[in-house]
Write a protein that holds these residues in place. Structure first.
Motif, PDB file in Angstrom:
ATOM      1  N   LEU A  68      91.737 -58.033 -12.530  1.00 33.94           N
ATOM      2  CA  LEU A  68      92.937 -57.260 -12.890  1.00 33.94           C
ATOM      3  C   LEU A  68      93.291 -57.453 -14.363  1.00 33.94           C
ATOM      4  N   ALA A  69      93.124 -58.662 -14.868  1.00 33.56           N
ATOM      5  CA  ALA A  69      93.396 -58.916 -16.284  1.00 33.56           C
ATOM      6  C   ALA A  69      92.424 -58.137 -17.159  1.00 33.56           C
ATOM      7  N   CYS A  72      93.489 -54.513 -17.164  1.00 28.13           N
ATOM      8  CA  CYS A  72      94.667 -54.303 -18.021  1.00 28.13           C
ATOM      9  C   CYS A  72      94.295 -54.378 -19.501  1.00 28.13           C
ATOM     10  N   LEU A  75      92.398 -51.180 -20.427  1.00 22.10           N
ATOM     11  CA  LEU A  75      93.314 -50.040 -20.565  1.00 22.10           C
ATOM     12  C   LEU A  75      94.164 -50.168 -21.826  1.00 22.10           C
ATOM     13  N   ALA A  76      94.539 -51.397 -22.165  1.00 18.51           N
ATOM     14  CA  ALA A  76      95.296 -51.603 -23.401  1.00 18.51           C
ATOM     15  C   ALA A  76      94.436 -51.265 -24.607  1.00 18.51           C
ATOM     16  N   LYS A  89     103.417 -48.827 -24.002  1.00 15.66           N
ATOM     17  CA  LYS A  89     102.387 -48.887 -22.967  1.00 15.66           C
ATOM     18  C   LYS A  89     101.320 -49.917 -23.322  1.00 15.66           C
ATOM     19  N   LEU A  93     100.633 -53.174 -20.983  1.00 12.84           N
ATOM     20  CA  LEU A  93      99.321 -53.454 -20.402  1.00 12.84           C
ATOM     21  C   LEU A  93      98.762 -54.796 -20.888  1.00 12.84           C
ATOM     22  N   TRP A  94      98.936 -55.080 -22.171  1.00  9.84           N
ATOM     23  CA  TRP A  94      98.459 -56.353 -22.711  1.00  9.84           C
ATOM     24  C   TRP A  94      99.198 -57.528 -22.063  1.00  9.84           C
ATOM     25  N   LEU A  96     100.728 -57.553 -19.102  1.00  6.50           N
ATOM     26  CA  LEU A  96     100.328 -57.682 -17.703  1.00  6.50           C
ATOM     27  C   LEU A  96      98.946 -58.321 -17.584  1.00  6.50           C
ATOM     28  N   GLY A  97      98.045 -58.010 -18.508  1.00  6.59           N
ATOM     29  CA  GLY A  97      96.739 -58.670 -18.530  1.00  6.59           C
ATOM     30  C   GLY A  97      96.877 -60.164 -18.785  1.00  6.59           C
ATOM     31  N   CYS A 100      98.202 -61.800 -15.621  1.00  7.15           N
ATOM     32  CA  CYS A 100      97.148 -61.952 -14.613  1.00  7.15           C
ATOM     33  C   CYS A 100      96.199 -63.091 -14.987  1.00  7.15           C
TER      34      CYS A 100
END
Length: 190
Positions: A68-69, A72, A75-76, A89, A93-94, A96-97, A100
């Protein structure tokens, strides 16, 4: 449920009984290659905050958190070219990564061990991470999110520099060696 109560009473009875002195176990040389008696260093004792999880459940959970990290972070990275337009955004995303990745480390090492003696840098990083998430999700402020992300990156860079042997002096020495090798045109050893 009755079995659980019986096991609890047996455990409490064992802890109240005086323990006989055990003979010291022979010290074995740690093996670099996992063998039959090999155990991971972080799995020596169960973490009190994760009482019902076995070693393999913790490893599987940590692997899921790492995936998951990575998702994220990937995507970042896609939002990096649009950083000025989509800063919130990217930072979300960063962050949240990062969250995780920290959760994966907590599952492997155990949350109580990670939080036992937190350093000032790790507390600053956690505060910057929480501040970035709050600014992005709660306040929905692009300016505060960007400020939180900059603080998060700064504290992460400081923590990485602190992990290098020799601190700033070690980084300068490594940079000097790298610069000298690049000026000579020599290939770096792999």
């Amino acid at each position: 449920m009755a079995d659980l109560g019986r096991q609890l009473h047996e455990y409490l009875a064992q802890s109240k009984a005086p323990a006989a002195p055990a003979a010291p176990a022979p010290q074995q040389e740690p093996s670099a290659v996992p063998g039959p008696g090999w155990r991971w260093p972080w799995a020596a004792e169960a973490d009190p905050w994760l009482p019902g999880l076995s070693l393999w459940q913790r490893v599987a959970g940590a692997a899921l958190c790492v995936l998951l990290a990575a998702l994220c972070f990937a995507l970042a990275a896609l939002y990096a070219p649009l950083l000025l337009l989509r800063a919130r955004k990217f930072a979300l995303l960063w962050s949240l990564g990062s969250l995780c990745a920290l959760l994966a480390a907590a599952l492997l090492r155990g949350p109580s061990r990670l939080l036992r003696e937190p350093s000032r840098g790790s507390l600053l990083y956690a505060a910057a991470l929480c501040g970035t998430l709050y600014a992005a999700l709660g306040l929905r402020s692009t300016a505060l999110t960007a400020l939180g992300a900059a603080a998060q990156l700064g504290t992460a860079a400081t923590a990485l520099l602190g992990a290098v042997p020799g601190g700033i002096g070690g980084v300068r020495r490594l940079g000097g060696l790298l610069g000298a090798a690049l000026r000579r045109g020599a290939a770096l050893p792999v």
